[in-house]
Motif scaffolding. Structure first.
Motif, PDB file in Angstrom:
ATOM      1  N   ARG A  76       0.812  -1.210   0.000  1.00  0.00           N
ATOM      2  CA  ARG A  76       0.000   0.000   0.000  1.00  0.00           C
ATOM      3  C   ARG A  76       0.850   1.267   0.000  1.00  0.00           C
ATOM      4  NH1 ARG A  76      -5.083  -1.240   4.150  1.00  0.00           N
ATOM      5  NH2 ARG A  76      -5.948  -3.010   2.964  1.00  0.00           N
ATOM      6  N   SER A  77       2.131   1.137   0.315  1.00  0.00           N
ATOM      7  CA  SER A  77       3.024   2.296   0.281  1.00  0.00           C
ATOM      8  C   SER A  77       3.302   2.686  -1.168  1.00  0.00           C
ATOM      9  CB  SER A  77       4.345   1.978   0.989  1.00  0.00           C
ATOM     10  OG  SER A  77       4.129   1.689   2.343  1.00  0.00           O
ATOM     11  N   ARG A  78       3.416   3.981  -1.403  1.00  0.00           N
ATOM     12  CA  ARG A  78       3.736   4.471  -2.748  1.00  0.00           C
ATOM     13  C   ARG A  78       5.113   5.096  -2.760  1.00  0.00           C
ATOM     14  NH1 ARG A  78       1.519   8.469  -5.065  1.00  0.00           N
ATOM     15  NH2 ARG A  78       0.756   9.492  -3.181  1.00  0.00           N
ATOM     16  N   ILE A  79       5.854   4.811  -3.815  1.00  0.00           N
ATOM     17  CA  ILE A  79       7.134   5.478  -4.038  1.00  0.00           C
ATOM     18  C   ILE A  79       6.872   6.653  -4.965  1.00  0.00           C
ATOM     19  CG2 ILE A  79       9.446   5.249  -5.006  1.00  0.00           C
ATOM     20  CD1 ILE A  79       9.353   2.284  -4.248  1.00  0.00           C
ATOM     21  N   LYS A  80       7.176   7.856  -4.508  1.00  0.00           N
ATOM     22  CA  LYS A  80       6.865   9.053  -5.289  1.00  0.00           C
ATOM     23  C   LYS A  80       8.089   9.945  -5.396  1.00  0.00           C
ATOM     24  CE  LYS A  80       4.420  12.191  -3.043  1.00  0.00           C
ATOM     25  NZ  LYS A  80       3.326  12.850  -2.292  1.00  0.00           N
ATOM     26  N   SER A  81       8.114  10.771  -6.414  1.00  0.00           N
ATOM     27  CA  SER A  81       9.247  11.661  -6.646  1.00  0.00           C
ATOM     28  C   SER A  81       9.417  12.626  -5.480  1.00  0.00           C
ATOM     29  CB  SER A  81       9.047  12.450  -7.936  1.00  0.00           C
ATOM     30  OG  SER A  81      10.081  13.399  -8.101  1.00  0.00           O
ATOM     31  N   LYS A  82      10.659  12.783  -5.036  1.00  0.00           N
ATOM     32  CA  LYS A  82      10.945  13.725  -3.957  1.00  0.00           C
ATOM     33  C   LYS A  82      10.970  15.157  -4.452  1.00  0.00           C
ATOM     34  CE  LYS A  82      15.093  14.427  -2.318  1.00  0.00           C
ATOM     35  NZ  LYS A  82      15.132  15.903  -2.367  1.00  0.00           N
ATOM     36  N   GLY A  83      11.217  15.330  -5.735  1.00  0.00           N
ATOM     37  CA  GLY A  83      11.310  16.682  -6.264  1.00  0.00           C
ATOM     38  C   GLY A  83      12.653  17.320  -5.945  1.00  0.00           C
ATOM     39  N   LEU A  84      12.712  18.620  -6.126  1.00  0.00           N
ATOM     40  CA  LEU A  84      13.964  19.349  -5.949  1.00  0.00           C
ATOM     41  C   LEU A  84      14.241  19.630  -4.479  1.00  0.00           C
ATOM     42  CD1 LEU A  84      13.600  21.908  -8.875  1.00  0.00           C
ATOM     43  CD2 LEU A  84      14.941  19.792  -8.854  1.00  0.00           C
ATOM     44  N   SER A  85      15.468  20.020  -4.201  1.00  0.00           N
ATOM     45  CA  SER A  85      15.862  20.459  -2.866  1.00  0.00           C
ATOM     46  C   SER A  85      16.367  21.887  -2.958  1.00  0.00           C
ATOM     47  CB  SER A  85      16.973  19.566  -2.302  1.00  0.00           C
ATOM     48  OG  SER A  85      16.554  18.226  -2.216  1.00  0.00           O
ATOM     49  N   SER A  86      16.157  22.636  -1.887  1.00  0.00           N
ATOM     50  CA  SER A  86      16.739  23.978  -1.807  1.00  0.00           C
ATOM     51  C   SER A  86      18.123  23.886  -1.192  1.00  0.00           C
ATOM     52  CB  SER A  86      15.865  24.898  -0.944  1.00  0.00           C
ATOM     53  OG  SER A  86      14.662  25.230  -1.598  1.00  0.00           O
ATOM     54  N   ILE A  87      19.015  24.755  -1.634  1.00  0.00           N
ATOM     55  CA  ILE A  87      20.347  24.844  -1.053  1.00  0.00           C
ATOM     56  C   ILE A  87      20.589  26.289  -0.660  1.00  0.00           C
ATOM     57  CG2 ILE A  87      22.819  24.606  -1.476  1.00  0.00           C
ATOM     58  CD1 ILE A  87      22.225  22.363  -3.382  1.00  0.00           C
ATOM     59  N   MET A  88      20.954  26.485   0.606  1.00  0.00           N
ATOM     60  CA  MET A  88      21.279  27.837   1.041  1.00  0.00           C
ATOM     61  C   MET A  88      22.751  28.094   0.744  1.00  0.00           C
ATOM     62  SD  MET A  88      20.711  29.782   4.681  1.00  0.00           S
ATOM     63  CE  MET A  88      22.397  29.590   5.262  1.00  0.00           C
ATOM     64  N   VAL A  89      23.000  28.932  -0.249  1.00  0.00           N
ATOM     65  CA  VAL A  89      24.376  29.183  -0.690  1.00  0.00           C
ATOM     66  C   VAL A  89      25.011  30.333   0.084  1.00  0.00           C
ATOM     67  CG1 VAL A  89      24.133  28.206  -2.986  1.00  0.00           C
ATOM     68  CG2 VAL A  89      23.437  30.559  -2.587  1.00  0.00           C
ATOM     69  N   ARG A  90      24.209  31.301   0.468  1.00  0.00           N
ATOM     70  CA  ARG A  90      24.664  32.413   1.306  1.00  0.00           C
ATOM     71  C   ARG A  90      23.555  32.738   2.289  1.00  0.00           C
ATOM     72  NH1 ARG A  90      27.191  33.227  -3.494  1.00  0.00           N
ATOM     73  NH2 ARG A  90      25.296  33.955  -4.496  1.00  0.00           N
ATOM     74  N   GLU A  91      23.781  33.682   3.161  1.00  0.00           N
ATOM     75  CA  GLU A  91      22.824  34.025   4.208  1.00  0.00           C
ATOM     76  C   GLU A  91      21.415  34.209   3.637  1.00  0.00           C
ATOM     77  OE1 GLU A  91      22.616  35.054   8.469  1.00  0.00           O
ATOM     78  OE2 GLU A  91      24.022  34.008   7.186  1.00  0.00           O
ATOM     79  N   PHE A  92      20.541  33.225   3.875  1.00  0.00           N
ATOM     80  CA  PHE A  92      19.143  33.255   3.466  1.00  0.00           C
ATOM     81  C   PHE A  92      18.967  33.409   1.953  1.00  0.00           C
ATOM     82  CE2 PHE A  92      18.944  35.334   7.805  1.00  0.00           C
ATOM     83  CZ  PHE A  92      18.769  34.117   8.457  1.00  0.00           C
ATOM     84  N   GLU A  93      19.976  33.035   1.191  1.00  0.00           N
ATOM     85  CA  GLU A  93      19.865  33.023  -0.263  1.00  0.00           C
ATOM     86  C   GLU A  93      19.795  31.575  -0.721  1.00  0.00           C
ATOM     87  OE1 GLU A  93      22.448  34.165  -4.233  1.00  0.00           O
ATOM     88  OE2 GLU A  93      22.782  35.318  -2.393  1.00  0.00           O
ATOM     89  N   PHE A  94      18.648  31.172  -1.241  1.00  0.00           N
ATOM     90  CA  PHE A  94      18.411  29.783  -1.594  1.00  0.00           C
ATOM     91  C   PHE A  94      18.512  29.578  -3.100  1.00  0.00           C
ATOM     92  CE2 PHE A  94      16.197  30.470   2.400  1.00  0.00           C
ATOM     93  CZ  PHE A  94      16.618  29.379   3.154  1.00  0.00           C
ATOM     94  N   SER A  95      19.007  28.409  -3.464  1.00  0.00           N
ATOM     95  CA  SER A  95      19.105  28.029  -4.861  1.00  0.00           C
ATOM     96  C   SER A  95      18.732  26.553  -4.962  1.00  0.00           C
ATOM     97  CB  SER A  95      20.533  28.278  -5.382  1.00  0.00           C
ATOM     98  OG  SER A  95      20.644  27.924  -6.749  1.00  0.00           O
ATOM     99  N   THR A  96      18.874  25.977  -6.141  1.00  0.00           N
ATOM    100  CA  THR A  96      18.738  24.529  -6.295  1.00  0.00           C
ATOM    101  C   THR A  96      20.096  23.983  -6.686  1.00  0.00           C
ATOM    102  OG1 THR A  96      18.224  24.591  -8.663  1.00  0.00           O
ATOM    103  CG2 THR A  96      16.373  24.818  -7.115  1.00  0.00           C
ATOM    104  N   TRP A  97      20.324  22.718  -6.395  1.00  0.00           N
ATOM    105  CA  TRP A  97      21.637  22.177  -6.718  1.00  0.00           C
ATOM    106  C   TRP A  97      21.821  22.052  -8.229  1.00  0.00           C
ATOM    107  CZ3 TRP A  97      22.572  17.226  -8.810  1.00  0.00           C
ATOM    108  CH2 TRP A  97      21.493  16.357  -8.842  1.00  0.00           C
TER     109      TRP A  97
END
Length: 480
Positions: A90-111
């Motif tokens: 009954r468990s489903r394997i689903k896409s996790k999607g993207l992750s955020s990366i904090m490159v500088r103080e409160f500045e987020f990007s994607t890897w």
């Protein structure tokens, strides 16, 4: 596919042999299941905790399971996927999607964006082509070195190949002009607590991050998957459906191995029965970190030499409920400025409630949770820390909690409340690059069964659910 090149190993001699499995994590429960399927009847699992699962540790909160140990799957997790289908359909394997990366103080990007910048190309398409070319070159080198093989651990390489893979992951990438792929290895290794690329032996990186894993990141699903269920449920159901004999809360104090039938002596106590007792077995399966057993098992000189060379990190996971706060666009965040520190920084966080309820982007960043099923205005988030110092030591624990509090304050998490904190000692026991070059990881494989003992778990492969399943399958395939 190459299916030869591995040594034949010995194991239990009769289906009537009494077999002791020490450790009720995924590796111990899975191995006991495999042995039972082969007809072995008398198997007893000794588990120190009050439940099976080990590092596959899941806790239900707000209608979703939060994963304290095993977090996600990649495209090579076929063994885990098979177990999900078999034991928790009954468990489903689903896409996790993207992750955020904090490159500088409160500045987020994607890897992905960071990888594109790393190429120096002006357009994302040009960057993608350069990375794809590097992956294809890595694929050719990987195949040239190891050929095709069926299991995660390749057969023992030749001396010439050993010379080409000696040193660390970074040494290997530099030697073969593959540094463009370094961010991938940092994501899969360092960012998940598996060590730094300038410290972890190259063979671990190449076994855990084969070309197929990197190729998966170019797909729409991004190559990462989460389980819409619980990883621990897989272990629990495996034990239940196979009717395994699991002895919970067993404090194993001493293991002696004498020649002849019944020569394995396990001395243990339990919380309810503190008086020490000894049971006799014919064969022993060890799944905890081997370097954690040096004072428990009567290892001989050969075993002790190998296992005393293992070193490990430690892992701390904390589930916290809080109000407000600063967050990126995605439920999972890596804190890039902290990922190379080894003194328990908060290097990642994961909001499983949002991830499993598809609350991402602006809704996640702004804390808009009206489309969540429980309407709870608070944020429930797991925070991950890793380091080398003993997390159970008082002064180290003070440092861990201080760093966690500082992180929460930095991200303006108000009214934080710790729901649960778990510490994993002996996380990813591994050999150094020098010891890998000496062939130690294959010396352990050659030694399997020689002393009426099998060594399984992360000490002899890699610290992941898929890895320990793969290694168990390897042992069963070469057991005669």
């Amino acid at each position: 596919m190459i299916t030869t090149g591995y040594p034949a190993i010995s194991g239990p001699k009769s289906v009537n042999d009494r077999i002791a499995v020490v450790g009720g994590g995924i590796s111990g429960v899975h191995m006991a299941s495999l042995l039972k399927e082969k007809g072995y009847k008398n198997i007893k699992i000794f588990e120190m905790r009050n439940e099976v699962g080990g590092k596959a540790y899941s806790r239900l909160r707000r209608g979703v399971y939060n994963e304290f140990g095993t977090i996600f799957l990649t495209d090579i997790y076929d063994q885990v996927a098979n177990m999900v289908k078999r034991y928790t359909p009954r468990s489903r394997i689903k896409s996790k999607g993207l992750s955020s990366i904090m490159v500088r103080e409160f500045e987020f990007s994607t890897w992905r964006a960071l990888l594109a910048q790393n190429t120096g190309e002006r357009t994302r398409e040009a960057a993608r082509r350069r990375i794809q070319e590097a992956v294809e070159r890595y694929d050719r080198i990987h195949t040239c070195l190891f050929g095709n093989y069926s299991f995660e651990l390749m057969p023992r390489p030749t001396p010439e190949v050993m010379r080409q893979i000696q040193g660390t992951v970074q040494d290997f990438l530099e030697r073969h002009d593959l540094m463009l792929l370094a961010p991938y290895f940092r994501t899969y290794l360092t960012a998940d607590g598996y060590g730094f690329i300038n410290d972890t032996a190259a063979i671990y990186g190449m076994a855990w991050v084969p070309p197929a894993v990197i190729q998966g990141t170019f797909t729409p699903e991004n190559g990462f998957w989460i389980l819409d269920g619980a990883f621990q449920a897989i272990v629990i159901e495996t034990a239940k459906q196979n009717q395994l004999n699991v002895h919970l809360e067993a404090n194993v104090e001493r293991i002696k191995r004498l020649p002849g039938p019944g020569g394995i002596q396990i001395t243990y106590s339990t919380r309810d029965h503190p008086s020490v007792e000894t049971e006799h077995f014919d064969f022993l399966v060890l799944s905890p970190a081997m370097n954690s057993l040096l004072n428990i098992v009567d290892f001989n000189a050969k075993e002790r030499h190998l296992f005393s060379r293992l070193y490990n990190s430690n892992f701390v996971t904390t589930l916290i409920e809080s109000d407000n706060g600063i967050r990126g666009n995605d439920p999972q965040v890596y804190y890039n400025d902290a990922v190379d520190q080894d003194d328990y920084p908060v290097f990642a966080s994961f909001n499983f409630y949002h991830a499993k309820n598809n609350i991402t982007g602006e809704n996640h960043r702004l804390g808009i949770r009206e489309n969540g099923p429980d309407k709870n205005p608070q944020e429930t988030q797991l925070y991950y820390q890793t380091g080398f110092a003993d997390p159970f030591a008082k002064d180290v624990d003070i440092m861990i909690q201080s760093k966690l509090v500082s992180h929460l304050k930095k991200f303006r998490k108000s009214n934080p409340r710790v729901l649960e904190q778990t510490k994993w000692g002996y996380y990813f026991p591994r050999f150094s690059g020098e010891d890998i070059a000496r062939g130690y990881i294959w010396d352990v494989l050659d030694m399997q069964g020689q002393f009426n003992t099998w060594y399984i778990g992360s000490s002899v492969c890699f610290e992941s659910m898929e890895s320990v399943l793969e290694y168990n399958n390897l042992l069963m395939s070469i057991f005669h």
